[in-house]
Every structure is written in C-alpha cells, then in structure tokens.
Design a protein around this motif. Structure first.
Motif, PDB file in Angstrom:
ATOM      1  N   LEU A   1       0.835  -1.207   0.000  1.00  0.00           N
ATOM      2  CA  LEU A   1       0.000   0.000   0.000  1.00  0.00           C
ATOM      3  C   LEU A   1       0.872   1.261   0.000  1.00  0.00           C
ATOM      4  O   LEU A   1       0.598   2.221  -0.735  1.00  0.00           O
ATOM      5  CB  LEU A   1      -0.939  -0.018   1.214  1.00  0.00           C
ATOM      6  N   ALA A   2       1.941   1.238   0.801  1.00  0.00           N
ATOM      7  CA  ALA A   2       2.832   2.408   0.858  1.00  0.00           C
ATOM      8  C   ALA A   2       3.483   2.645  -0.510  1.00  0.00           C
ATOM      9  O   ALA A   2       3.610   3.796  -0.956  1.00  0.00           O
ATOM     10  CB  ALA A   2       3.903   2.193   1.921  1.00  0.00           C
ATOM     11  N   VAL A   3       3.852   1.580  -1.181  1.00  0.00           N
ATOM     12  CA  VAL A   3       4.463   1.701  -2.512  1.00  0.00           C
ATOM     13  C   VAL A   3       3.460   2.326  -3.474  1.00  0.00           C
ATOM     14  O   VAL A   3       3.760   3.281  -4.203  1.00  0.00           O
ATOM     15  CB  VAL A   3       4.927   0.311  -3.024  1.00  0.00           C
ATOM     16  N   LEU A   4       2.247   1.806  -3.470  1.00  0.00           N
ATOM     17  CA  LEU A   4       1.217   2.316  -4.392  1.00  0.00           C
ATOM     18  C   LEU A   4       0.924   3.791  -4.093  1.00  0.00           C
ATOM     19  O   LEU A   4       0.811   4.609  -5.015  1.00  0.00           O
ATOM     20  CB  LEU A   4      -0.057   1.471  -4.280  1.00  0.00           C
ATOM     21  N   GLN A   5       0.858   4.127  -2.811  1.00  0.00           N
ATOM     22  CA  GLN A   5       0.573   5.531  -2.466  1.00  0.00           C
ATOM     23  C   GLN A   5       1.687   6.457  -2.944  1.00  0.00           C
ATOM     24  O   GLN A   5       1.426   7.543  -3.476  1.00  0.00           O
ATOM     25  CB  GLN A   5       0.352   5.663  -0.957  1.00  0.00           C
ATOM     26  N   THR A   6       2.935   6.015  -2.790  1.00  0.00           N
ATOM     27  CA  THR A   6       4.062   6.843  -3.254  1.00  0.00           C
ATOM     28  C   THR A   6       3.962   7.071  -4.759  1.00  0.00           C
ATOM     29  O   THR A   6       4.133   8.198  -5.251  1.00  0.00           O
ATOM     30  CB  THR A   6       5.411   6.146  -2.918  1.00  0.00           C
ATOM     31  N   VAL A   7       3.674   6.008  -5.499  1.00  0.00           N
ATOM     32  CA  VAL A   7       3.568   6.154  -6.956  1.00  0.00           C
ATOM     33  C   VAL A   7       2.413   7.098  -7.296  1.00  0.00           C
ATOM     34  O   VAL A   7       2.562   8.035  -8.097  1.00  0.00           O
ATOM     35  CB  VAL A   7       3.377   4.780  -7.640  1.00  0.00           C
ATOM     36  N   TYR A   8       1.254   6.903  -6.687  1.00  0.00           N
ATOM     37  CA  TYR A   8       0.078   7.720  -6.995  1.00  0.00           C
ATOM     38  C   TYR A   8       0.311   9.201  -6.657  1.00  0.00           C
ATOM     39  O   TYR A   8      -0.164  10.083  -7.354  1.00  0.00           O
ATOM     40  CB  TYR A   8      -1.136   7.204  -6.215  1.00  0.00           C
ATOM     41  N   GLU A   9       1.036   9.434  -5.566  1.00  0.00           N
ATOM     42  CA  GLU A   9       1.280  10.834  -5.164  1.00  0.00           C
ATOM     43  C   GLU A   9       2.305  11.505  -6.070  1.00  0.00           C
ATOM     44  O   GLU A   9       2.320  12.727  -6.190  1.00  0.00           O
ATOM     45  CB  GLU A   9       1.842  10.868  -3.723  1.00  0.00           C
ATOM     46  N   THR A  10       3.174  10.722  -6.694  1.00  0.00           N
ATOM     47  CA  THR A  10       4.310  11.304  -7.412  1.00  0.00           C
ATOM     48  C   THR A  10       4.053  11.480  -8.910  1.00  0.00           C
ATOM     49  O   THR A  10       4.632  12.377  -9.529  1.00  0.00           O
ATOM     50  CB  THR A  10       5.573  10.407  -7.199  1.00  0.00           C
ATOM     51  N   VAL A  11       3.201  10.644  -9.505  1.00  0.00           N
ATOM     52  CA  VAL A  11       3.036  10.718 -10.965  1.00  0.00           C
ATOM     53  C   VAL A  11       2.493  12.072 -11.408  1.00  0.00           C
ATOM     54  O   VAL A  11       1.766  12.735 -10.669  1.00  0.00           O
ATOM     55  CB  VAL A  11       2.098   9.615 -11.537  1.00  0.00           C
ATOM     56  N   LYS A  12       2.846  12.429 -12.644  1.00  0.00           N
ATOM     57  CA  LYS A  12       2.427  13.722 -13.201  1.00  0.00           C
ATOM     58  C   LYS A  12       1.541  13.488 -14.425  1.00  0.00           C
ATOM     59  O   LYS A  12       1.555  12.415 -15.023  1.00  0.00           O
ATOM     60  CB  LYS A  12       3.663  14.521 -13.627  1.00  0.00           C
ATOM     61  N   SER A  13       0.850  14.536 -14.818  1.00  0.00           N
ATOM     62  CA  SER A  13      -0.178  14.399 -15.845  1.00  0.00           C
ATOM     63  C   SER A  13       0.374  13.949 -17.205  1.00  0.00           C
ATOM     64  O   SER A  13      -0.346  13.378 -18.011  1.00  0.00           O
ATOM     65  CB  SER A  13      -0.932  15.711 -16.000  1.00  0.00           C
ATOM     66  N   TYR A  14       1.657  14.215 -17.461  1.00  0.00           N
ATOM     67  CA  TYR A  14       2.220  13.818 -18.772  1.00  0.00           C
ATOM     68  C   TYR A  14       2.657  12.355 -18.781  1.00  0.00           C
ATOM     69  O   TYR A  14       3.126  11.852 -19.801  1.00  0.00           O
ATOM     70  CB  TYR A  14       3.409  14.728 -19.133  1.00  0.00           C
ATOM     71  N   GLN A  15       2.513  11.670 -17.654  1.00  0.00           N
ATOM     72  CA  GLN A  15       2.961  10.271 -17.590  1.00  0.00           C
ATOM     73  C   GLN A  15       1.784   9.310 -17.757  1.00  0.00           C
ATOM     74  O   GLN A  15       0.622   9.686 -17.593  1.00  0.00           O
ATOM     75  CB  GLN A  15       3.645  10.007 -16.241  1.00  0.00           C
ATOM     76  N   ILE A  16       2.127   8.052 -18.069  1.00  0.00           N
ATOM     77  CA  ILE A  16       1.099   7.013 -18.221  1.00  0.00           C
ATOM     78  C   ILE A  16       1.309   5.993 -17.108  1.00  0.00           C
ATOM     79  O   ILE A  16       2.435   5.523 -16.899  1.00  0.00           O
ATOM     80  CB  ILE A  16       1.203   6.344 -19.605  1.00  0.00           C
ATOM     81  N   LEU A  17       0.246   5.683 -16.413  1.00  0.00           N
ATOM     82  CA  LEU A  17       0.313   4.742 -15.293  1.00  0.00           C
ATOM     83  C   LEU A  17      -0.599   3.561 -15.569  1.00  0.00           C
ATOM     84  O   LEU A  17      -1.818   3.721 -15.685  1.00  0.00           O
ATOM     85  CB  LEU A  17      -0.126   5.447 -13.997  1.00  0.00           C
ATOM     86  N   LEU A  18      -0.001   2.371 -15.710  1.00  0.00           N
ATOM     87  CA  LEU A  18      -0.790   1.144 -15.874  1.00  0.00           C
ATOM     88  C   LEU A  18      -0.853   0.451 -14.514  1.00  0.00           C
ATOM     89  O   LEU A  18       0.178   0.242 -13.868  1.00  0.00           O
ATOM     90  CB  LEU A  18      -0.131   0.232 -16.913  1.00  0.00           C
ATOM     91  N   VAL A  19      -2.069   0.109 -14.094  1.00  0.00           N
ATOM     92  CA  VAL A  19      -2.239  -0.579 -12.811  1.00  0.00           C
ATOM     93  C   VAL A  19      -2.846  -1.955 -13.069  1.00  0.00           C
ATOM     94  O   VAL A  19      -3.870  -2.083 -13.743  1.00  0.00           O
ATOM     95  CB  VAL A  19      -3.115   0.246 -11.843  1.00  0.00           C
ATOM     96  N   ASP A  20      -2.183  -2.987 -12.530  1.00  0.00           N
ATOM     97  CA  ASP A  20      -2.582  -4.376 -12.787  1.00  0.00           C
ATOM     98  C   ASP A  20      -2.541  -5.165 -11.472  1.00  0.00           C
ATOM     99  O   ASP A  20      -1.960  -4.724 -10.474  1.00  0.00           O
ATOM    100  CB  ASP A  20      -1.597  -4.994 -13.807  1.00  0.00           C
ATOM    101  N   GLY A  21      -3.141  -6.329 -11.484  1.00  0.00           N
ATOM    102  CA  GLY A  21      -3.001  -7.309 -10.405  1.00  0.00           C
ATOM    103  C   GLY A  21      -3.335  -6.737  -9.034  1.00  0.00           C
ATOM    104  O   GLY A  21      -4.393  -6.133  -8.829  1.00  0.00           O
ATOM    105  N   ASP A  22      -2.421  -6.924  -8.075  1.00  0.00           N
ATOM    106  CA  ASP A  22      -2.676  -6.447  -6.711  1.00  0.00           C
ATOM    107  C   ASP A  22      -2.831  -4.929  -6.655  1.00  0.00           C
ATOM    108  O   ASP A  22      -3.461  -4.401  -5.732  1.00  0.00           O
ATOM    109  CB  ASP A  22      -1.535  -6.886  -5.785  1.00  0.00           C
ATOM    110  N   GLY A  23      -2.258  -4.231  -7.632  1.00  0.00           N
ATOM    111  CA  GLY A  23      -2.453  -2.783  -7.698  1.00  0.00           C
ATOM    112  C   GLY A  23      -3.935  -2.454  -7.846  1.00  0.00           C
ATOM    113  O   GLY A  23      -4.440  -1.500  -7.240  1.00  0.00           O
ATOM    114  N   ILE A  24      -4.644  -3.257  -8.621  1.00  0.00           N
ATOM    115  CA  ILE A  24      -6.090  -3.029  -8.801  1.00  0.00           C
ATOM    116  C   ILE A  24      -6.821  -3.285  -7.488  1.00  0.00           C
ATOM    117  O   ILE A  24      -7.696  -2.513  -7.085  1.00  0.00           O
ATOM    118  CB  ILE A  24      -6.644  -3.939  -9.929  1.00  0.00           C
ATOM    119  N   TYR A  25      -6.418  -4.332  -6.791  1.00  0.00           N
ATOM    120  CA  TYR A  25      -7.042  -4.639  -5.498  1.00  0.00           C
ATOM    121  C   TYR A  25      -6.889  -3.437  -4.547  1.00  0.00           C
ATOM    122  O   TYR A  25      -7.854  -2.991  -3.920  1.00  0.00           O
ATOM    123  CB  TYR A  25      -6.395  -5.891  -4.885  1.00  0.00           C
TER     124      TYR A  25
END
Ligand SMILES: NC(=O)C1=CN([C@@H]2O[C@H](COP(=O)(O)OP(=O)(O)OC[C@H]3O[C@@H](n4cnc5c(N)ncnc54)[C@H](OP(=O)(O)O)[C@@H]3O)[C@@H](O)[C@H]2O)[C@@H](O)CC1
Ligand SMILES: Nc1ncnc2c1ncn2[C@@H]1O[C@H](COP(=O)(O)OP(=O)(O)O)[C@@H](O)[C@H]1O
Ligand SMILES: [Mg+2]
Length: 281
Positions: free
Chosen positions: A109-133
């Motif tokens: 969860l901490a990893v996912l939160q760090t990624v979600y907080e850091t990404v910017k609008s020009y980037q593409i984020l694919l979420v799969d597997g446990d990330g979806i959960y």
C-alpha cells in the motif's frame, strides 16, 4: 464494437528512425514483486524489454534483485521499499507499470501511495493485479496521470461490483469513464474500453490460461505505449500481438508459457513491421 485485426496492428506499428537512441523508445518503470511473487514483475519487465522499451528499471523487493539481474540483465534495479528512490525513479520515466505480484500488505500500500502521489499528468500509469485490489479497497489519492487498468474478470467485478451477467459493453464503458481510465478487460476475447470506443480482440486461446500471462501482457503494454503514436494504438497492438504469438505457439504447444511469448515478441514485431525487408547495412 470494433475488432482489433492484423491489418490495423500492422498500420499502428511504428518504424524506427536511423538516428534514434534508447531515449526515443521510452523509459519505463516496473513496480511490483514482493518476497513471494518476484516472478510476476520479472515477467512484466521482461515483456517490456523484449517489446522494445528503451530503458527499463524495476522497483521491487530487494530479495528479487539477484533473480532479476540473472534473468534480465537489460534492466536496472531499485528497492521499492526505499521511498526516496522510488519517487526519484517515478519522476524520471515516461510510463509506470504498477502491481504485478505487489501483494496487498502495508508495504504494498505504501508503494502504491508513493507512486500515486508522485506521478504527473504527462505520464502514463498502468495498474494491474494487486495494484487493482489496492486501488479499490484502500483509500488512495487519485493519480494525476493517464490511467490504464488491466483487470481480469474477477478484478473487474472488484472494481465495478458488476455481476458477470450485467457486464454489457455500454455498462462497462460507463464504468471505464467513471474510473477515468482506459480499461483492458482480460478474458477469452479481451476487450478494450478507450474514450468512447469499445474494441474486441480477435486473437487468443485457452493454452494461455496459466499464471503470469496477464503480468506479461501488462509488460507488453508498458513497452509498447511509449513507442507508438498514441496510447490507444500501443494498447490495442499489445493486446493483439500477445495473443497472436500464443495462437501461433498453440499450434505446437499444449500450454503456452509467458516466457515463451516474451521470447517471440521481437520477431513478431519485425514480421508486422511495414519496413520488415529493410536492412540497416
Ligand atoms: N509468478 C508469480 O509471481 C505470479 C503472481 N501473480 C500475481 O498474483 C496477484 C494476484 O492475482 P490473481 O489473479 O492470481 O488473484 P486474484 O486477484 O485474487 O484474482 C483471482 C480471483 O478472481 C476470480 N476470477 C474470476 N474470473 C477470473 C478470470 N477470468 N481470471 C482470473 N480470476 C478470475 C477468481 O475466482 P476463482 O478462480 O476463485 O473462481 C479469484 O477469486 C497479482 O498481483 C498477480 O500479478 C499471478 O500473476 C500468478 C503468477
Ligand atoms: N481461455 C483463454 N483464452 C484466451 N485468453 C486467455 C484465456 N485464459 C486466459 N487468457 C489470457 O491470459 C491473461 C490472464 O491474465 P491474468 O489472469 O491477469 O494472469 P496473471 O495475473 O496470472 O498474470 C489475459 O491476457 C487473458 O486474456
Ligand atoms: Mg493478473
């Protein structure tokens, strides 16, 4: 519903320019793989590298470092539990593939939160597997990036609470919009929901029903998208070719292994390339 066909994928596949370099083909970060599921993120990253991503880094549990280097020397490693390093890598890439084998515990969860907080609008984020959960079941910030979700039917039910009998195209499209995402709904004939369009794959077979097959598709999408003219064309082409390779292998193999698909990706991309007869010498 439009069909994803061979002719369309041929037309989507970009040609490589003589003066290009690795930076021209995408910097991709793969995030996932806890102590027990390192294989998932190694498969995803391998698919990304074999799909032609210019530069691949894998943020994973440190226990996966030796296996990653042994299996995929083209990829760099970073420790996903080191928040500062993770932020640094998220900031330096075009695309992030998050979730294969990530797990669902506090570290994940901490990893996912760090990624979600850091990404910017020009980037593409694919979420799969446990990330979806985690996306559905935990309180997480909305990521400010173009979001691609790749659920299988079970994960789609988790995301939408839709019973299988209620999963009509127009209903699914409505949910994709509500989730503010391009959705790749994985099944025997995978569907892609993108803006107002619904696409159906025309390749795929039951020899693919084996663990790691979706992780491999996530990696192919991660490798393709930064190279293609549009995100949609990259996603559709990855979906088609992943199963196209499996269809070919299934003629001689009872089960198709994800690693067998990965090995074939560069060859099939060449086969589909419009300048396939071009020699560089
Ligand atoms: N080598 C590795 O490291 C590997 C690591 N992996 C990692 O494991 C993590 C968990 O992913 P997951 O898909 O295995 O489990 P989960 O999210 O619990 O979903 C299963 C639930 O959904 C249901 N379901 C309904 N329809 C379905 C359908 N068409 N396809 C599939 N399931 C369907 C299903 O119903 P049931 O089978 O019980 O009837 C069950 O209730 C993820 O991060 C992934 O990356 C794997 O990739 C394997 C290789
Ligand atoms: N019977 C089938 N026919 C066609 N494709 C299939 C079939 N079974 C599975 N697949 C494909 O295999 C992949 C499975 O994804 P997923 O369940 O996320 O695997 P994993 O999480 O184990 O990597 C999807 O791309 C799906 O379309
Ligand atoms: Mg999966």
């Amino acid at each position: 519903m439009e069909k994803i066909t061979k002719d369309k994928v041929r037309a989507f596949l970009p040609t490589r320019e003589r003066d290009s370099y690795k930076g021209s083909y995408g910097r991709v970060l793969f995030v996932g793989g806890n102590e027990n599921m390192g294989g998932a993120i190694i498969l995803a990253a391998s698919a990304g590298v074999y799909s032609g991503a210019g530069l691949v880094t894998v943020a994973t549990h440190p226990s996966n470092k030796a296996a990653l280097h042994a299996r995929l020397p083209e990829a760099m490693f970073t420790d996903m539990t080191d928040t500062q390093q993770l932020k640094h890598y998220v900031e330096s890439v075009d695309m992030i593939v998050l979730g294969p084998g990530l797990g669902r515990d506090e570290t994940a969860l901490a990893v996912l939160q760090t990624v979600y907080e850091t990404v910017k609008s020009y980037q593409i984020l694919l979420v799969d597997g446990d990330g979806i959960y985690l996306h559905v079941n935990e309180t997480v910030p909305e990521p400010d990036a173009t979001l691609v979700l790749t659920p299988h039917l079970g994960e789609w039910r988790t995301l939408t609470h839709l019973a299988p009998d209620d999963q009509y195209d127009d209903v699914n499209l409505g949910y994709a919009k509500q989730l503010n995402a391009i959705v790749v709904l994985k099944k025997a004939r995978t569907e892609v929901y993108c803006d107002d369009e619904v696409w159906e794959n025309t390749t795929g077979n039951p020899s693919m029903a084996t663990g790691g097959m979706g992780d491999t598709l996530a990696g192919m999408i991660g490798g393709f998208v930064p190279q293609f003219d549009t995100i949609k064309e990259g996603v559709l082409s990855a979906v088609y070719l992943h199963s196209y390779i499996a269809d070919d292998l299934s003629l001689t193999h009872y089960v198709t292994l994800p690693t067998a698909i990965i090995k074939e990706i560069p060859k099939v991309m060449k086969e589909f390339s419009t300048d396939k007869h071009r020699r560089w010498i």
